[in-house]
Design a protein around this motif. Structure first.
Motif, PDB file in Angstrom:
ATOM      1  N   GLU A  75       0.740  -1.116   0.062  1.00 22.15           N
ATOM      2  CA  GLU A  75       0.155  -0.021   0.037  1.00 22.15           C
ATOM      3  C   GLU A  75       0.913   1.059   0.004  1.00 22.15           C
ATOM      4  O   GLU A  75       1.814   1.347   0.931  1.00 22.15           O
ATOM      5  N   VAL A  76       0.533   2.198  -0.940  1.00 18.33           N
ATOM      6  CA  VAL A  76       1.231   3.616  -0.777  1.00 18.33           C
ATOM      7  C   VAL A  76       0.117   4.507  -0.779  1.00 18.33           C
ATOM      8  O   VAL A  76      -0.936   4.451  -1.393  1.00 18.33           O
ATOM      9  N   GLU A  77       0.763   5.938  -0.482  1.00 22.00           N
ATOM     10  CA  GLU A  77      -0.119   6.958  -0.380  1.00 22.00           C
ATOM     11  C   GLU A  77      -0.152   7.474  -1.764  1.00 22.00           C
ATOM     12  O   GLU A  77       0.863   7.515  -2.446  1.00 22.00           O
ATOM     13  N   ALA A  78      -1.525   7.662  -2.335  1.00 19.56           N
ATOM     14  CA  ALA A  78      -1.565   8.274  -3.824  1.00 19.56           C
ATOM     15  C   ALA A  78      -1.821   9.755  -3.621  1.00 19.56           C
ATOM     16  O   ALA A  78      -2.656  10.161  -3.192  1.00 19.56           O
ATOM     17  N   LYS A  79      -0.735  10.467  -4.432  1.00 23.53           N
ATOM     18  CA  LYS A  79      -0.795  11.882  -4.348  1.00 23.53           C
ATOM     19  C   LYS A  79      -1.815  12.299  -5.420  1.00 23.53           C
ATOM     20  O   LYS A  79      -2.211  11.864  -6.274  1.00 23.53           O
ATOM     21  N   GLU A  80      -2.584  13.257  -4.740  1.00 27.32           N
ATOM     22  CA  GLU A  80      -3.545  14.056  -5.826  1.00 27.32           C
ATOM     23  C   GLU A  80      -3.009  14.562  -7.080  1.00 27.32           C
ATOM     24  O   GLU A  80      -2.130  15.374  -6.929  1.00 27.32           O
ATOM     25  N   GLY A  81      -3.944  14.542  -8.094  1.00 29.37           N
ATOM     26  CA  GLY A  81      -3.309  14.927  -9.445  1.00 29.37           C
ATOM     27  C   GLY A  81      -2.164  14.229 -10.261  1.00 29.37           C
ATOM     28  O   GLY A  81      -1.966  14.736 -11.019  1.00 29.37           O
ATOM     29  N   VAL A  82      -1.613  13.213  -9.677  1.00 28.22           N
ATOM     30  CA  VAL A  82      -0.600  12.320 -10.322  1.00 28.22           C
ATOM     31  C   VAL A  82      -1.168  11.239 -10.875  1.00 28.22           C
ATOM     32  O   VAL A  82      -2.122  10.300 -10.488  1.00 28.22           O
ATOM     33  N   PRO A  83      -0.928  11.214 -12.322  1.00 31.68           N
ATOM     34  CA  PRO A  83      -1.831  10.053 -12.955  1.00 31.68           C
ATOM     35  C   PRO A  83      -1.381   9.057 -12.646  1.00 31.68           C
ATOM     36  O   PRO A  83      -0.346   8.423 -12.016  1.00 31.68           O
ATOM     37  N   ILE A  84      -2.362   7.928 -12.738  1.00 27.13           N
ATOM     38  CA  ILE A  84      -2.137   6.313 -12.207  1.00 27.13           C
ATOM     39  C   ILE A  84      -2.583   5.603 -13.371  1.00 27.13           C
ATOM     40  O   ILE A  84      -3.628   5.783 -13.979  1.00 27.13           O
ATOM     41  N   ALA A  85      -1.526   4.816 -14.025  1.00 29.07           N
ATOM     42  CA  ALA A  85      -1.950   4.093 -15.047  1.00 29.07           C
ATOM     43  C   ALA A  85      -2.153   2.439 -14.888  1.00 29.07           C
ATOM     44  O   ALA A  85      -1.392   1.740 -14.195  1.00 29.07           O
ATOM     45  N   ILE A  86      -3.300   2.098 -15.147  1.00 34.68           N
ATOM     46  CA  ILE A  86      -3.922   0.824 -14.896  1.00 34.68           C
ATOM     47  C   ILE A  86      -4.020   0.118 -16.345  1.00 34.68           C
ATOM     48  O   ILE A  86      -5.101   0.423 -17.044  1.00 34.68           O
ATOM     49  N   GLY A  87      -3.331  -0.885 -16.697  1.00 40.62           N
ATOM     50  CA  GLY A  87      -3.435  -1.431 -18.011  1.00 40.62           C
ATOM     51  C   GLY A  87      -3.056  -0.033 -19.049  1.00 40.62           C
ATOM     52  O   GLY A  87      -1.943   0.698 -18.821  1.00 40.62           O
ATOM     53  N   THR A  88      -3.812   0.123 -20.191  1.00 35.40           N
ATOM     54  CA  THR A  88      -3.652   1.343 -20.815  1.00 35.40           C
ATOM     55  C   THR A  88      -4.556   2.394 -20.642  1.00 35.40           C
ATOM     56  O   THR A  88      -4.616   3.383 -21.184  1.00 35.40           O
ATOM     57  N   SER A  89      -5.503   2.452 -19.539  1.00 38.01           N
ATOM     58  CA  SER A  89      -6.169   3.403 -19.064  1.00 38.01           C
ATOM     59  C   SER A  89      -5.333   4.194 -17.784  1.00 38.01           C
ATOM     60  O   SER A  89      -4.555   3.737 -17.313  1.00 38.01           O
ATOM     61  N   VAL A  90      -5.645   5.610 -17.915  1.00 35.42           N
ATOM     62  CA  VAL A  90      -5.154   6.384 -17.042  1.00 35.42           C
ATOM     63  C   VAL A  90      -6.232   7.131 -16.222  1.00 35.42           C
ATOM     64  O   VAL A  90      -7.047   7.769 -16.637  1.00 35.42           O
ATOM     65  N   ILE A  91      -6.073   6.980 -14.842  1.00 37.18           N
ATOM     66  CA  ILE A  91      -6.922   7.577 -13.714  1.00 37.18           C
ATOM     67  C   ILE A  91      -6.204   8.650 -12.901  1.00 37.18           C
ATOM     68  O   ILE A  91      -4.790   8.683 -13.013  1.00 37.18           O
ATOM     69  N   CYS A  92      -6.897   9.461 -12.361  1.00 40.71           N
ATOM     70  CA  CYS A  92      -6.558  10.548 -11.408  1.00 40.71           C
ATOM     71  C   CYS A  92      -7.382  10.590 -10.313  1.00 40.71           C
ATOM     72  O   CYS A  92      -8.570  10.467 -10.510  1.00 40.71           O
ATOM     73  N   LEU A  93      -6.759  10.674  -9.043  1.00 38.97           N
ATOM     74  CA  LEU A  93      -7.450  10.994  -7.803  1.00 38.97           C
ATOM     75  C   LEU A  93      -7.416  12.407  -7.241  1.00 38.97           C
ATOM     76  O   LEU A  93      -6.567  13.169  -7.276  1.00 38.97           O
ATOM     77  N   GLY A  94      -8.554  12.919  -6.915  1.00 37.43           N
ATOM     78  CA  GLY A  94      -8.959  14.117  -6.062  1.00 37.43           C
ATOM     79  C   GLY A  94      -8.913  15.418  -6.904  1.00 37.43           C
ATOM     80  O   GLY A  94      -8.884  15.341  -8.003  1.00 37.43           O
ATOM     81  N   GLN A  95      -8.621  16.610  -6.198  1.00 31.20           N
ATOM     82  CA  GLN A  95      -8.999  17.801  -6.704  1.00 31.20           C
ATOM     83  C   GLN A  95      -7.858  18.320  -7.558  1.00 31.20           C
ATOM     84  O   GLN A  95      -7.911  19.301  -8.175  1.00 31.20           O
ATOM     85  N   GLY A  96      -6.710  17.583  -7.235  1.00 28.96           N
ATOM     86  CA  GLY A  96      -5.318  18.088  -7.965  1.00 28.96           C
ATOM     87  C   GLY A  96      -5.383  17.688  -9.374  1.00 28.96           C
ATOM     88  O   GLY A  96      -4.270  17.625  -9.949  1.00 28.96           O
ATOM     89  N   CYS A  97      -6.325  17.289 -10.079  1.00 28.89           N
ATOM     90  CA  CYS A  97      -6.512  16.735 -11.365  1.00 28.89           C
ATOM     91  C   CYS A  97      -7.116  17.428 -12.509  1.00 28.89           C
ATOM     92  O   CYS A  97      -6.934  17.259 -13.377  1.00 28.89           O
ATOM     93  N   LYS A  98      -6.860  19.005 -12.085  1.00 26.68           N
ATOM     94  CA  LYS A  98      -7.474  20.114 -12.812  1.00 26.68           C
ATOM     95  C   LYS A  98      -6.898  20.009 -14.280  1.00 26.68           C
ATOM     96  O   LYS A  98      -7.683  20.070 -14.943  1.00 26.68           O
TER      97      LYS A  98
END
Length: 304
Positions: A75-98
């Motif tokens: 388990e790692v802490e996910a920083k807001e706004g930093v992209p996360i690649a799962i497979g070839t999809s890219v997701i982002c968490l929180g309000q820092g994704c603007k």
């Protein structure tokens, strides 16, 4: 909130509940992403107040975050706004994704305009959409095939020329994300007497790298843009150039033009190339990380 920045479901968003949230391809997830490269249960996101904690659930294609693959089960802490690649999809968490959300919304608005167009050419559009789906499928398969980035880009250029029958030149311009200096160009020209040393319009690429926004001019004779005079001097009839962006980093640009005829591409091709740019940028980030890890391993091996 969880935002999907790119991939088959790019543009969607999901509210995460306090506590544990599962993300994956199967129906029993809290966030379901229909992407064949995403595992049935790919990651676990634990929300604790305004913090997010991320765990890869031994997924097939791994989870790429903050420049590294997550160790399965850790388990790692996910920083807001930093992209996360799962497979070839890219997701982002929180309000820092603007910034990333705005870029993704631009893509989705273009796609929406294309979908909402009516008229007598519906069947033709269906065929075109199938061609584009096959194009993205081939690109996705190639980018996870183990080919070097240069080998992959050369093959993708071939796919681009098969898809866009009226273009004459195409290029991938790769840059240093920090300095934006051009590191490498992979190009192709189908004009027999063309100057192979000049494979793209420098002014067009400079604007795209500076603004991180696409440039599309379908007919230099009829459209108004400050670049038109430069294109006329270079005898370019139409041009499309899109940025390759991952998170806040610009990795390079994709460029196509025609020196023989206008309208070498449709307006709908813009959304396709923006999606392509995000896929390639993700693959390059992964390749860069793998190269850095290889150098570290080599250093330790030489010390032994």
């Amino acid at each position: 909130m969880l935002y999907i920045l790119s991939g088959p479901e790019g543009g969607r968003s999901f509210k995460l509940r306090e506590g544990v949230n599962f993300v994956g391809r199967s129906l029993d997830n809290d966030v379901r992403i229909e992407d064949r490269t995403v595992s049935r249960k790919h990651i676990r996101i634990t929300k604790k107040g305004h913090k997010y904690f991320l765990t890869d659930l031994r997924s097939r294609n791994g989870t790429f975050f903050d420049g590294a693959y997550l160790a399965p089960g850790s388990e790692v802490e996910a920083k807001e706004g930093v992209p996360i690649a799962i497979g070839t999809s890219v997701i982002c968490l929180g309000q820092g994704c603007k910034e990333q959300i705005n870029f993704s919304q631009d893509t989705m608005e273009i796609k929406k305009d294309v979908i909402e167009q009516g008229g007598a050419f519906k069947d033709r559009r269906i065929d075109a959409n199938r061609e584009k789906s096959e194009f993205l499928y081939k690109v996705s398969s190639l980018l996870v095939s183990g080919s070097t980035i240069r080998e992959a880009l050369e093959k993708i250029l071939g796919y681009m020329f098969e898809l866009l029958k009226r273009i004459d030149r195409g290029a991938f311009i790769l840059v240093n994300p920090q300095t934006r200096e051009i590191k490498e160009t992979v190009s192709r020209s189908d004009i027999s007497d063309d100057d192979k040393a000049v494979s793209y319009s420098k002014r067009v690429v400079e604007r795209v790298l500076k603004d991180k926004r696409p440039v599309v001019i379908s007919n230099v004779q009829t459209e108004e843009d400050e670049l038109v005079d430069t294109l006329k001097v270079s005898k370019i009839e139409c041009v499309m150039c899109v940025p390759m962006v991952f998170g806040s980093d610009i990795i390079g640009a994709i460029y196509v033009d025609s020196r023989q005829r206008p309208y070498g591409f449709r307006e709908s091709d813009l959304s396709l190339f923006m999606e392509l740019g995000q896929q390639i940028a993700l693959a390059m980030q992964k390749a860069r990380f793998a190269s850095e890890m290889s150098k570290i391993v080599d250093t330790f091996s030489s010390d032994d």
